[in-house]
Design a protein around this motif. Structure first.
Motif, short mmCIF file in Angstrom:
data_model
loop_
_atom_site.label_atom_id
_atom_site.label_comp_id
_atom_site.label_asym_id
_atom_site.label_seq_id
_atom_site.Cartn_x
_atom_site.Cartn_y
_atom_site.Cartn_z
N ARG A 162 43.74 47.22 45.16
CA ARG A 162 45.10 47.66 45.49
C ARG A 162 46.16 46.72 44.93
O ARG A 162 47.18 46.44 45.58
CB ARG A 162 45.27 47.83 47.01
N MET A 163 45.88 46.24 43.71
CA MET A 163 46.89 45.46 43.01
C MET A 163 48.05 46.38 42.65
O MET A 163 47.83 47.52 42.23
CB MET A 163 46.30 44.86 41.73
N SER A 168 28.66 46.26 50.16
CA SER A 168 28.65 46.17 48.70
C SER A 168 29.37 44.91 48.23
O SER A 168 28.99 44.32 47.21
CB SER A 168 29.29 47.42 48.08
N TYR A 169 30.40 44.47 48.98
CA TYR A 169 31.09 43.25 48.61
C TYR A 169 30.19 42.03 48.82
O TYR A 169 30.24 41.06 48.05
CB TYR A 169 32.37 43.11 49.43
N ALA A 187 39.19 39.08 39.45
CA ALA A 187 38.67 40.25 40.17
C ALA A 187 38.51 39.96 41.66
O ALA A 187 39.01 40.71 42.51
CB ALA A 187 37.34 40.67 39.56
N VAL A 188 37.81 38.88 41.99
CA VAL A 188 37.56 38.56 43.39
C VAL A 188 38.85 38.05 44.06
O VAL A 188 39.16 38.41 45.20
CB VAL A 188 36.44 37.51 43.52
N GLY A 189 39.61 37.22 43.32
CA GLY A 189 40.86 36.71 43.88
C GLY A 189 41.85 37.82 44.17
O GLY A 189 42.54 37.80 45.20
N GLY A 190 41.92 38.82 43.26
CA GLY A 190 42.81 39.95 43.50
C GLY A 190 42.42 40.74 44.73
O GLY A 190 43.27 41.17 45.52
N LEU A 191 41.11 40.92 44.91
CA LEU A 191 40.62 41.65 46.08
C LEU A 191 41.01 40.92 47.37
O LEU A 191 41.50 41.55 48.33
CB LEU A 191 39.09 41.79 45.99
N ILE A 192 40.79 39.62 47.40
CA ILE A 192 41.12 38.84 48.60
C ILE A 192 42.63 38.81 48.83
O ILE A 192 43.11 38.96 49.95
CB ILE A 192 40.56 37.41 48.48
N VAL A 252 44.85 38.88 52.35
CA VAL A 252 46.00 38.00 52.57
C VAL A 252 47.28 38.80 52.76
O VAL A 252 48.05 38.57 53.70
CB VAL A 252 46.15 37.01 51.39
N ARG A 253 47.56 39.76 51.84
CA ARG A 253 48.82 40.49 51.94
C ARG A 253 48.96 41.27 53.25
O ARG A 253 50.04 41.23 53.87
CB ARG A 253 49.02 41.41 50.74
#
Length: 468
Positions: A91-92, A190-191, A225-230, A235-236
């Motif tokens: 959801r970037m 899956s994560y 990829a992983v940082g964007g997911l988190i 966080v958001r």
């Protein structure tokens, strides 16, 4: 079939032309961004394979060497697909604005199914490639790969086992028999599977062990990829929870059984919500806080107020009337491209079936409408089963839109069985229109098939579907 319409004068040709040109420029910019995102994903995979080919570790002089090489190639491709999955579902904002949530979710699923097959090929070719020169046998070599290569490789095998369970439960035959809540709970694993599989790529991947720059390149990609997911999935939502303090302000029930939930908060417009979009709502109340569900805004949002209307179609939605006033809410979003930014035509057609009228109502409230060039289609089994129909009619009258209320049992198409109608009959200038439709998948597909038969191309068809 009930039809209500208002005749209003058309706007000037110059103003209409200016708006048309602006919509087309906006569509062109979105198309360029979309192409750029897709090209970036392809370049990630191509760059990784280029590093492998230049690492000096490729061997195609023997059958075993060829199989090992193919195993490494399929491993890189499978990992790239998983990265793409994470980016699509993270959801970037750039992905949400360009690709759209519905399409991103579909691509996420397609990449998952294809990626699993590629991952299976990765395992099979490596096992065969390593087993051939040693003559130890396939099962013995498999066991050696599981236990003898150390912790990261063992974790990768454990991740593959978990992912296999997730993939099996995601098959249509199994998924159709499951409640959404059960499927979603298993899908979360899956994560975990991805997390278990990542370390062995850095400790056992010959390409990335042979070249320092390739190792850092691969680490950067996984970090994005992983940082964007988190960042955007964890966080958001937490930041917005504390910043906006959204809570349930009022609960009401409509004649069709839908629950109207009014929410209040602080600086809600800072989230940049648009009419037609939806949020994932997590109501922090006992027995509800563990699940986040998508609900569209049923009116245009304000800075301290927004509203959703929920039809009791599942276990979670059926419990919305149990919400207590003051219940705090965590949100993800806004999501979806069911907004005016995807519009290119002059005539606006807004069609909703059942509870699908809710985003249509919000859209109608704020859309850029040329008087006489907006048509609203409300479809329901009866007047009583059409939520917020009074608001639809009132706002349409204020904004100079025509309304067609189609009631009665559905026939073979999208219109009532007793009074079938074609969309071209309701919208004479359909060839110059954009059609936005929200409702059950089969109904939307039938409406779009009718619109295409009337001369509209797919780029003028925009959907928000109720499916999972």
């Amino acid at each position: 079939m009930t039809s209500l319409s208002w005749a209003v004068p058309a706007t000037g040709q110059e103003e209409a032309r200016r708006k048309r040109d602006e919509r087309r420029r906006r569509a062109a910019r979105r198309s360029r961004w979309k192409d750029s995102v897709e090209a970036a994903l392809w370049l990630v995979g191509v760059g990784s394979l280029a590093f492998m080919l230049s690492s000096g570790t490729v061997d195609v002089t023997s059958l075993s060497g060829f199989l090992v090489t193919m195993g490494r190639i399929t491993g890189i491709v499978a990992s790239t697909m998983i990265m793409g999955q994470l980016i699509l579902i993270a959801r970037m904002p750039v992905v949400e604005r360009v690709v759209g949530h519905d399409r991103a979710a579909r691509l996420h699923g397609q990449l998952g199914r294809m990626g699993f097959l590629v991952m299976l090929a990765h395992i099979v070719t490596l096992v065969l490639g390593y087993a051939l020169p040693t003559q130890t046998g396939i099962w013995d070599q498999t066991w050696q790969l599981i236990v003898a290569y150390g912790g990261p490789m063992f974790l990768a095998w454990a991740g593959f086992a978990v992912l296999t369970i997730v993939v099996v439960t995601s098959l249509a035959l199994v998924r159709s028999r499951w409640r959404y809540e059960n499927w979603h709970a298993v899908h979360i694993f899956s994560y975990i599977a991805v997390g278990l599989a990542i370390p062995h790529q850095f400790t056992d991947g010959e390409t990335f062990m042979a070249m320092d720059f390739a190792w850092w390149y691969w680490l950067t990609l996984w970090t994005v990829a992983v940082g964007g997911l988190i960042a955007y999935r964890v966080v958001r939502p937490l930041v917005r929870y504390f910043r906006h303090r959204i809570s349930v302000a009022a609960i009401d029930t409509l004649a069709d059984g839908s629950t109207v939930i009014t929410l209040t908060g602080r600086d809600l417009l800072r989230m940049r919500p648009e009419a037609g979009q939806f949020f994932l709502f997590r109501f922090l109340q006992k027995d509800l806080w563990g699940e986040a569900h998508p609900y569209s805004l049923s009116r245009a949002p304000l800075d301290r107020w927004m509203r959703i209307t929920v039809k009791p179609l599942g276990d979670h939605s059926a419990r919305m009337n149990e919400l207590k006033i003051g219940t705090t809410v965590m949100v993800e979003g806004p999501l979806g491209v069911f907004t005016e930014k995807t519009r290119t035509g002059d005539h606006l057609v807004l069609a909703g079936s059942g509870i699908g009228i809710t985003p249509i109502l919000a859209f109608l409230e704020t859309a850029d409408i040329d008087p006489g060039r907006c048509t609203v289609i409300a479809r329901a089994s009866s007047i009583e089963q059409a939520p917020h129909l009074d608001e639809v009619i009132a706002i349409a009258e204020q904004r100079g839109a025509r309304v067609h209320v189609l009631t009665g049992p559905r026939g073979d198409g999208w219109s009532p069985a007793e009074n079938p109608v074609r969309i071209a009959e309701l919208v004479p200038d359909i060839a110059d229109a954009d059609v936005y439709a929200c409702g059950p998948t089969a109904w939307v597909e039938s409406l779009f098939a009718d619109a295409e038969a009337s001369g509209l191309s797919q780029k003028h068809l925009h959907a928000e579907e109720f499916s999972w």
